[in-house]
Design a protein around this motif. Structure first.
Motif, PDB file in Angstrom:
ATOM      1  N   HIS A 287      27.802 -28.733 -37.066  1.00 29.73           N
ATOM      2  CA  HIS A 287      28.008 -27.633 -36.118  1.00 29.73           C
ATOM      3  C   HIS A 287      28.904 -28.105 -34.978  1.00 29.73           C
ATOM      4  CE1 HIS A 287      24.746 -25.850 -38.351  1.00 29.73           C
ATOM      5  NE2 HIS A 287      23.909 -26.801 -37.956  1.00 29.73           N
TER       6      HIS A 287
ATOM      7  N   VAL B  61      38.622 -24.747 -27.637  1.00 29.02           N
ATOM      8  CA  VAL B  61      38.740 -23.889 -28.816  1.00 29.02           C
ATOM      9  C   VAL B  61      39.767 -24.465 -29.791  1.00 29.02           C
ATOM     10  CG1 VAL B  61      39.494 -21.617 -29.627  1.00 29.02           C
ATOM     11  CG2 VAL B  61      37.927 -21.791 -27.695  1.00 29.02           C
TER      12      VAL B  61
ATOM     13  N   THR C 281      38.256 -27.382 -31.497  1.00 32.47           N
ATOM     14  CA  THR C 281      37.272 -26.933 -32.488  1.00 32.47           C
ATOM     15  C   THR C 281      37.957 -26.522 -33.785  1.00 32.47           C
ATOM     16  OG1 THR C 281      35.748 -26.189 -30.759  1.00 32.47           O
ATOM     17  CG2 THR C 281      35.458 -25.243 -32.958  1.00 32.47           C
TER      18      THR C 281
ATOM     19  N   GLY D 211      28.198 -24.074 -38.295  1.00 35.28           N
ATOM     20  CA  GLY D 211      28.603 -22.965 -37.443  1.00 35.28           C
ATOM     21  C   GLY D 211      29.272 -23.458 -36.180  1.00 35.28           C
ATOM     22  N   VAL D 212      29.823 -22.517 -35.421  1.00 32.96           N
ATOM     23  CA  VAL D 212      30.372 -22.807 -34.094  1.00 32.96           C
ATOM     24  C   VAL D 212      29.433 -22.192 -33.064  1.00 32.96           C
ATOM     25  CG1 VAL D 212      32.243 -22.329 -32.476  1.00 32.96           C
ATOM     26  CG2 VAL D 212      32.769 -22.986 -34.826  1.00 32.96           C
TER      27      VAL D 212
ATOM     28  N   VAL E 133      29.228 -21.202 -29.315  1.00 34.16           N
ATOM     29  CA  VAL E 133      29.973 -20.976 -28.072  1.00 34.16           C
ATOM     30  C   VAL E 133      28.969 -21.087 -26.936  1.00 34.16           C
ATOM     31  CG1 VAL E 133      31.399 -19.385 -26.758  1.00 34.16           C
ATOM     32  CG2 VAL E 133      31.614 -19.482 -29.255  1.00 34.16           C
TER      33      VAL E 133
ATOM     34  N   ARG F  74      37.678 -15.976 -27.688  1.00 37.82           N
ATOM     35  CA  ARG F  74      36.605 -15.546 -28.593  1.00 37.82           C
ATOM     36  C   ARG F  74      37.199 -15.027 -29.908  1.00 37.82           C
ATOM     37  NH1 ARG F  74      34.041 -12.839 -25.261  1.00 37.82           N
ATOM     38  NH2 ARG F  74      32.127 -14.037 -24.950  1.00 37.82           N
TER      39      ARG F  74
ATOM     40  N   VAL G 128      38.092 -17.953 -32.046  1.00 40.13           N
ATOM     41  CA  VAL G 128      36.907 -18.579 -32.638  1.00 40.13           C
ATOM     42  C   VAL G 128      36.415 -17.770 -33.830  1.00 40.13           C
ATOM     43  CG1 VAL G 128      34.477 -19.169 -32.240  1.00 40.13           C
ATOM     44  CG2 VAL G 128      36.190 -19.713 -30.502  1.00 40.13           C
ATOM     45  N   GLU G 129      36.411 -16.456 -33.681  1.00 39.42           N
ATOM     46  CA  GLU G 129      35.906 -15.606 -34.759  1.00 39.42           C
ATOM     47  C   GLU G 129      36.794 -15.638 -35.999  1.00 39.42           C
ATOM     48  OE1 GLU G 129      35.519 -11.906 -32.743  1.00 39.42           O
ATOM     49  OE2 GLU G 129      33.560 -12.412 -31.837  1.00 39.42           O
TER      50      GLU G 129
ATOM     51  N   VAL H 152      29.427 -17.749 -36.012  1.00 46.93           N
ATOM     52  CA  VAL H 152      29.603 -18.007 -34.580  1.00 46.93           C
ATOM     53  C   VAL H 152      28.369 -17.531 -33.832  1.00 46.93           C
ATOM     54  CG1 VAL H 152      30.994 -17.523 -32.534  1.00 46.93           C
ATOM     55  CG2 VAL H 152      32.115 -17.765 -34.770  1.00 46.93           C
TER      56      VAL H 152
ATOM     57  N   GLU I  61      26.427 -17.550 -29.790  1.00 45.57           N
ATOM     58  CA  GLU I  61      26.715 -17.713 -28.372  1.00 45.57           C
ATOM     59  C   GLU I  61      25.444 -18.054 -27.599  1.00 45.57           C
ATOM     60  OE1 GLU I  61      28.950 -14.601 -26.568  1.00 45.57           O
ATOM     61  OE2 GLU I  61      30.681 -14.846 -27.915  1.00 45.57           O
TER      62      GLU I  61
END
Length: 343
Positions: free
Chosen positions: A210, A220, A223, A239-240, A242, A305, A308-309, A315, A317
């Motif tokens: 992760h 970002v 990542t 997963g990421v 945030v 964002r 990232v998506e 994702v 948060e």
């Protein structure tokens, strides 16, 4: 430190879990994104599901001890959080390469006191410094040993889940890709055999890596680069997360008005007067300036964002906690991770 593989009870993941069957959760992230906090919260979240969890760190910073406000951790598994009703336990371990090498030498070569003598002469520090690939094999090897214990390991505690607070994103692929790092150092022998067994776990569906980020350009970007490198090395991306997401105090229309200079000053003044606040011109100017900064930052965050998506992974948060991160805050973050399916 390899042991015989054993089935993981992580396969008993609750319905809605994003990563069913994962036993080893590796947490990485750019410095300053809060990866150690996320790792600690994830350990608590997994324990809340009734699991026995080991929370490990390998960077020598004693970050776990600081987060949980306990004494510095030795090279020994220590109970960190006692179970509440229906919950499991969290143990912690700070893994350092010198202690791992001493354990390795004693396990494979029965050096015992002779190994400690080598440590006194600085041989172990020398070996792990000139051969960082060996250092990483020793660190990940200890994690492998904890993940593969079974009831035939007499007196050894078994873990349903392990959370590894790993090195930052810029070094995570090198750290986990132990076979490649050893290619020019050891082609045969016990170190190579250990690297092979560790790699088997790290590239299996029992592991998820992760990545923690914040909604800023450099984290970002790092990542995204980290995910690409992990995939190229055939390592399983999870997963990421945030982290440190600010509350959204204004809706899209209000933010657009602030950016375009269309905010109704009279309406703002009226609202302040109704709240018993004298709406002086300097106060209105200050509020509008703060609102503009918030709107512009929100626009930048929304852009990050969106990036990232598009990374193609789940994702999640986590909010910025106004009072900072204490034990109560860690449990609050753990609850978010449970609700979002990371645990």
């Amino acid at each position: 430190m390899p042991a015989e593989p054993s089935p993981s009870s992580a396969s008993d993941s609750p319905a809605g879990s994003l990563f069913p069957g994962v036993q080893l959760h590796v947490v990485t992230g750019k410095g300053g994104t809060g990866k150690s906090t996320v790792a600690a919260a994830l350990a608590l979240a997994l324990a809340s599901r009734g699991r026995t969890v080991l929370l490990c760190e390998v960077e020598g910073r004693q970050g776990i001890a600081q987060l949980f406000d306990v004494a510095p951790l030795p090279y020994e598994e220590r109970l960190l959080v006692r179970p509440q009703a229906g919950a499991g336990e969290v143990y912690a371990l700070a893994i350092d390469p010198e202690s791992a090498l001493l354990e390795y030498l004693d396990m494979y070569y029965r050096l015992g006191r002779a190994g400690k003598a080598l440590d006194r002469f600085g041989v172990i520090e020398f070996a792990t410094t000139i051969a960082p690939g060996v250092r990483d094999v020793l660190l990940t090897g200890k994690v492998y040993e904890a993940a593969n214990r079974n009831r035939r390991n007499k007196g050894a505690r078994t873990y349903d889940a392990i959370v590894l607070d790993a090195p930052p994103t810029g070094r995570i692929t090198q750290f986990l890709n132990v076979n490649n790092e050893l290619a020019g150092l050891a082609k045969v022998g016990p170190i190579k055999a250990q690297a092979d067994t560790v790699t088997t776990l790290l590239r299996s569906d029992r592991t998820a890596i992760h990545l923690v980020t914040v909604l800023e350009e450099m984290p970002v970007q790092e990542t995204g680069d980290g995910i690409a490198e992990l995939r190229e090395a055939d390592l399983p991306v999870g997963g990421v997360v945030v982290n440190l997401v600010r509350p959204q105090d204004l809706d899209a229309e209000d933010r657009a008005d602030l950016v375009e200079g269309g905010t109704d000053r009279a309406a703002l003044a009226s609202s302040l007067e109704k709240a018993g606040v004298t709406a002086s011109e300097p106060l209105l100017d200050g509020l509008l300036e703060e609102g503009l900064h918030h709107a512009e930052r929100r626009r930048l965050e929304d852009g990050q964002r969106a990036l990232v998506e598009r990374l193609g992974v789940p994702v999640l948060e986590l909010p910025r906690l106004p009072g900072g991160v204490d034990m109560g805050g860690l449990y609050e973050l753990a609850e978010h991770l449970c609700q979002d399916g990371l645990a």
